[in-house]
Design a protein around this motif. Structure first.
Motif, PDB file in Angstrom:
ATOM      1  N   THR A   1      44.824  21.704  77.010  1.00  0.00           N
ATOM      2  CA  THR A   1      43.857  20.575  76.467  1.00  0.00           C
ATOM      3  C   THR A   1      43.677  20.438  75.050  1.00  0.00           C
ATOM      4  O   THR A   1      42.574  20.004  74.579  1.00  0.00           O
ATOM      5  CB  THR A   1      42.171  20.926  77.151  1.00  0.00           C
ATOM      6  OG1 THR A   1      42.045  22.215  76.776  1.00  0.00           O
ATOM      7  CG2 THR A   1      42.474  20.905  78.582  1.00  0.00           C
ATOM      8  N   LEU A   2      44.358  20.999  74.048  1.00  0.00           N
ATOM      9  CA  LEU A   2      44.117  20.928  72.780  1.00  0.00           C
ATOM     10  C   LEU A   2      44.459  19.625  72.334  1.00  0.00           C
ATOM     11  O   LEU A   2      43.892  19.081  71.324  1.00  0.00           O
ATOM     12  CB  LEU A   2      45.191  21.767  72.215  1.00  0.00           C
ATOM     13  CG  LEU A   2      45.056  23.119  72.170  1.00  0.00           C
ATOM     14  CD1 LEU A   2      46.203  24.081  71.492  1.00  0.00           C
ATOM     15  CD2 LEU A   2      44.076  23.478  71.002  1.00  0.00           C
TER      16      LEU A   2
ATOM     17  N   ARG B   1      42.183  31.023  81.180  1.00  0.00           N
ATOM     18  CA  ARG B   1      41.184  30.232  80.340  1.00  0.00           C
ATOM     19  C   ARG B   1      42.201  29.853  78.930  1.00  0.00           C
ATOM     20  O   ARG B   1      41.882  28.635  78.403  1.00  0.00           O
ATOM     21  CB  ARG B   1      39.965  31.115  80.037  1.00  0.00           C
ATOM     22  CG  ARG B   1      39.160  30.434  78.863  1.00  0.00           C
ATOM     23  CD  ARG B   1      37.764  31.524  78.560  1.00  0.00           C
ATOM     24  NE  ARG B   1      36.982  30.752  77.735  1.00  0.00           N
ATOM     25  CZ  ARG B   1      36.118  29.654  77.974  1.00  0.00           C
ATOM     26  NH1 ARG B   1      35.975  29.300  79.274  1.00  0.00           N
ATOM     27  NH2 ARG B   1      35.250  29.209  77.094  1.00  0.00           N
ATOM     28  N   ALA B   2      42.839  30.898  78.369  1.00  0.00           N
ATOM     29  CA  ALA B   2      43.897  30.717  77.316  1.00  0.00           C
ATOM     30  C   ALA B   2      44.665  29.588  77.621  1.00  0.00           C
ATOM     31  O   ALA B   2      44.808  28.704  76.784  1.00  0.00           O
ATOM     32  CB  ALA B   2      44.209  31.894  76.967  1.00  0.00           C
TER      33      ALA B   2
ATOM     34  N   THR C   1      43.707  29.528  69.904  1.00  0.00           N
ATOM     35  CA  THR C   1      42.696  29.334  71.145  1.00  0.00           C
ATOM     36  C   THR C   1      41.783  30.731  70.837  1.00  0.00           C
ATOM     37  O   THR C   1      41.869  31.676  70.357  1.00  0.00           O
ATOM     38  CB  THR C   1      43.468  29.499  72.199  1.00  0.00           C
ATOM     39  OG1 THR C   1      44.170  30.819  72.306  1.00  0.00           O
ATOM     40  CG2 THR C   1      44.540  28.311  72.346  1.00  0.00           C
ATOM     41  N   GLN C   2      40.812  30.572  71.796  1.00  0.00           N
ATOM     42  CA  GLN C   2      39.721  31.579  71.734  1.00  0.00           C
ATOM     43  C   GLN C   2      39.995  32.774  72.873  1.00  0.00           C
ATOM     44  O   GLN C   2      40.222  32.183  74.121  1.00  0.00           O
ATOM     45  CB  GLN C   2      38.433  31.062  71.989  1.00  0.00           C
ATOM     46  CG  GLN C   2      37.839  30.169  70.878  1.00  0.00           C
ATOM     47  CD  GLN C   2      37.717  30.969  69.407  1.00  0.00           C
ATOM     48  OE1 GLN C   2      37.297  31.837  69.221  1.00  0.00           O
ATOM     49  NE2 GLN C   2      38.319  29.987  68.529  1.00  0.00           N
TER      50      GLN C   2
ATOM     51  N   ALA D   1      50.413  27.978  70.647  1.00  0.00           N
ATOM     52  CA  ALA D   1      48.851  28.300  70.780  1.00  0.00           C
ATOM     53  C   ALA D   1      48.894  29.755  71.121  1.00  0.00           C
ATOM     54  O   ALA D   1      49.544  30.273  72.035  1.00  0.00           O
ATOM     55  CB  ALA D   1      48.574  27.331  72.091  1.00  0.00           C
TER      56      ALA D   1
ATOM     57  N   ASP E   1      45.658  33.355  70.227  1.00  0.00           N
ATOM     58  CA  ASP E   1      44.691  33.491  69.643  1.00  0.00           C
ATOM     59  C   ASP E   1      44.807  33.721  68.125  1.00  0.00           C
ATOM     60  O   ASP E   1      45.999  34.244  67.915  1.00  0.00           O
ATOM     61  CB  ASP E   1      43.765  34.736  70.198  1.00  0.00           C
ATOM     62  CG  ASP E   1      44.524  35.888  70.302  1.00  0.00           C
ATOM     63  OD1 ASP E   1      44.707  36.640  69.319  1.00  0.00           O
ATOM     64  OD2 ASP E   1      45.192  35.955  71.495  1.00  0.00           O
TER      65      ASP E   1
ATOM     66  N   GLN F   1      42.990  25.952  77.490  1.00  0.00           N
ATOM     67  CA  GLN F   1      42.756  25.432  76.085  1.00  0.00           C
ATOM     68  C   GLN F   1      43.942  25.068  75.596  1.00  0.00           C
ATOM     69  O   GLN F   1      43.938  24.049  74.866  1.00  0.00           O
ATOM     70  CB  GLN F   1      42.277  26.807  75.273  1.00  0.00           C
ATOM     71  CG  GLN F   1      40.761  27.472  75.687  1.00  0.00           C
ATOM     72  CD  GLN F   1      40.440  28.633  74.847  1.00  0.00           C
ATOM     73  OE1 GLN F   1      40.280  28.421  73.561  1.00  0.00           O
ATOM     74  NE2 GLN F   1      40.392  29.801  75.496  1.00  0.00           N
TER      75      GLN F   1
ATOM     76  N   THR G   1      38.781  35.489  75.521  1.00  0.00           N
ATOM     77  CA  THR G   1      37.457  35.676  76.770  1.00  0.00           C
ATOM     78  C   THR G   1      37.267  37.001  76.438  1.00  0.00           C
ATOM     79  O   THR G   1      38.065  37.885  76.866  1.00  0.00           O
ATOM     80  CB  THR G   1      37.733  35.170  78.094  1.00  0.00           C
ATOM     81  OG1 THR G   1      38.453  33.898  78.063  1.00  0.00           O
ATOM     82  CG2 THR G   1      36.980  35.307  79.044  1.00  0.00           C
TER      83      THR G   1
ATOM     84  N   TYR H   1      47.366  24.924  84.842  1.00  0.00           N
ATOM     85  CA  TYR H   1      47.658  24.198  83.582  1.00  0.00           C
ATOM     86  C   TYR H   1      48.935  24.339  83.012  1.00  0.00           C
ATOM     87  O   TYR H   1      49.295  23.734  82.089  1.00  0.00           O
ATOM     88  CB  TYR H   1      46.644  24.939  82.527  1.00  0.00           C
ATOM     89  CG  TYR H   1      45.294  25.326  83.027  1.00  0.00           C
ATOM     90  CD1 TYR H   1      44.442  24.115  83.208  1.00  0.00           C
ATOM     91  CD2 TYR H   1      44.605  26.464  83.510  1.00  0.00           C
ATOM     92  CE1 TYR H   1      43.020  24.101  83.726  1.00  0.00           C
ATOM     93  CE2 TYR H   1      43.334  26.493  83.875  1.00  0.00           C
ATOM     94  CZ  TYR H   1      42.555  25.152  83.867  1.00  0.00           C
ATOM     95  OH  TYR H   1      41.313  25.277  84.438  1.00  0.00           O
TER      96      TYR H   1
END
Length: 328
Positions: free
Chosen positions: A62-63, A55-56, A155-156, A128, A130, A59, A158, A102
């Protein structure tokens, strides 16, 4: 369309052929030419690669509208020095990243702290990660200088999934996993299990097998009882139907108005007719005669006094003939 794993950076030349001019985040968000993708870098240990890692990276990919994602993976020596022992070795971690959809390029033996030389070598536009300060290698935040240079994009994380959480589950349920692997053929030495614990685990496995056998027997017994009850119900229902049919047939044959009674009555009447005398026909003379009237003899001869004269004899004969006509 993805048809092959992501390449390693040391096995291919940089795909960015255009002059590498520094971009701002605003410019990158507006979009860049096709031949000038925004080169985004993300790094990490990626031990026990899981959905939080993927997931990281999603993100990071797709920034920006047009981006090229480079992923740096630290080696075993560097990781053991600054963080600790890993479950997967570096080769396994490299391969796990190559097969993430990705990732465009994997950089092996990535540095723990990013240097300007490293950023320039790989023509990295943005980093990129968190936004939580990552304290390591004697620094409060290894990305501090990247943030100050305006090259950091957050990034966020999870929640609920991490490598530490997975390892904690394994340690918590160690006995279960050790017993399972012993069943699968691993040796106690491979699992680092003592002789006593090995015997204990094997005994527990035997107990579990016995419990499973008993459980299966109980389930089969319940199934058998259910089938017996079902068949008994069907048998009783059929017996009741046959009983009703038998009783109905019996009453129809031997009941008050049954066929047997009618047949018996018919035979009885035939027997009575066979044994009773036949009656005289209606045209018999005795039927027409009055019961109070007795028949007179055809003629009576007066034995005491015979006719004294021919006239007397003639009158006697005439009276006898009149009597015969009356009888007729």
């Amino acid at each position: 369309t993805l048809t092959a794993p992501a390449p390693f950076a040391d096995e291919t030349s940089c795909q960015c052929q255009a002059p590498h001019e520094k971009l701002t985040i605003a410019q990158a968000r507006l979009g860049t030419p096709v031949d000038r993708p925004v080169r985004v870098y993300a790094d990490g240990i990626f031990d026990l690669f899981h959905s939080g890692h993927a997931r990281a990276l999603m993100q990071a990919k797709t920034l920006f509208p047009n981006s090229y994602l480079l992923v740096g993976v630290c080696s075993d020596d560097l990781t053991h020095k600054f963080k600790g022992f890993t479950v997967m070795n570096e080769t396994e971690r490299y391969e796990a990243l190559r097969h993430c959809r990705y990732v465009d390029e994997v950089i092996r033996d990535a540095p723990w702290t990013l240097t300007p030389e490293f950023l320039e070598k790989h023509k990295i536009d943005f980093v990129a990660h968190d936004d939580i300060p990552y304290s390591s290698a004697g620094s409060d935040d290894v990305y501090k200088h990247i943030k100050e240079a305006g090259m950091f994009v957050p990034t966020q994380r999870t929640e609920g999934i991490s490598t530490s959480d997975i390892i904690t589950r394994i340690v918590r349920d160690y006995d279960v996993y050790a017993r399972r692997n012993l069943q699968r053929g691993y040796t106690a030495k491979e699992l680092n299990v003592s002789f006593i614990n090995e015997k204990k685990y094997r005994f527990q496995n035997q107990v579990d097998k016995m419990k499973e056998t008993v459980r299966n027997v109980e389930e089969k017994s319940k199934e058998f009882v259910y089938k017996v009850e079902e068949k008994s119900h069907d048998l009783i229902q059929k017996w009741e139907e046959k009983s009703r049919e038998f009783i109905g047939n019996f009453l129809e044959l031997f009941g008050p108005d049954g066929a047997w009674k009618q047949m018996f009555q018919e035979r009885s009447s035939r027997m009575l007719q066979a044994f009773s005398p036949r009656q005289s026909p209606n045209s018999s003379p005795t039927r027409g005669r009055s019961p109070s009237r007795s028949p007179s003899p055809p003629f009576v001869i007066n034995e005491t006094s015979p006719p004294s004269s021919p006239k007397a004899a003639a009158s006697c004969l005439s009276s006898m003939s009149e009597g015969d006509e009356d009888e007729k």
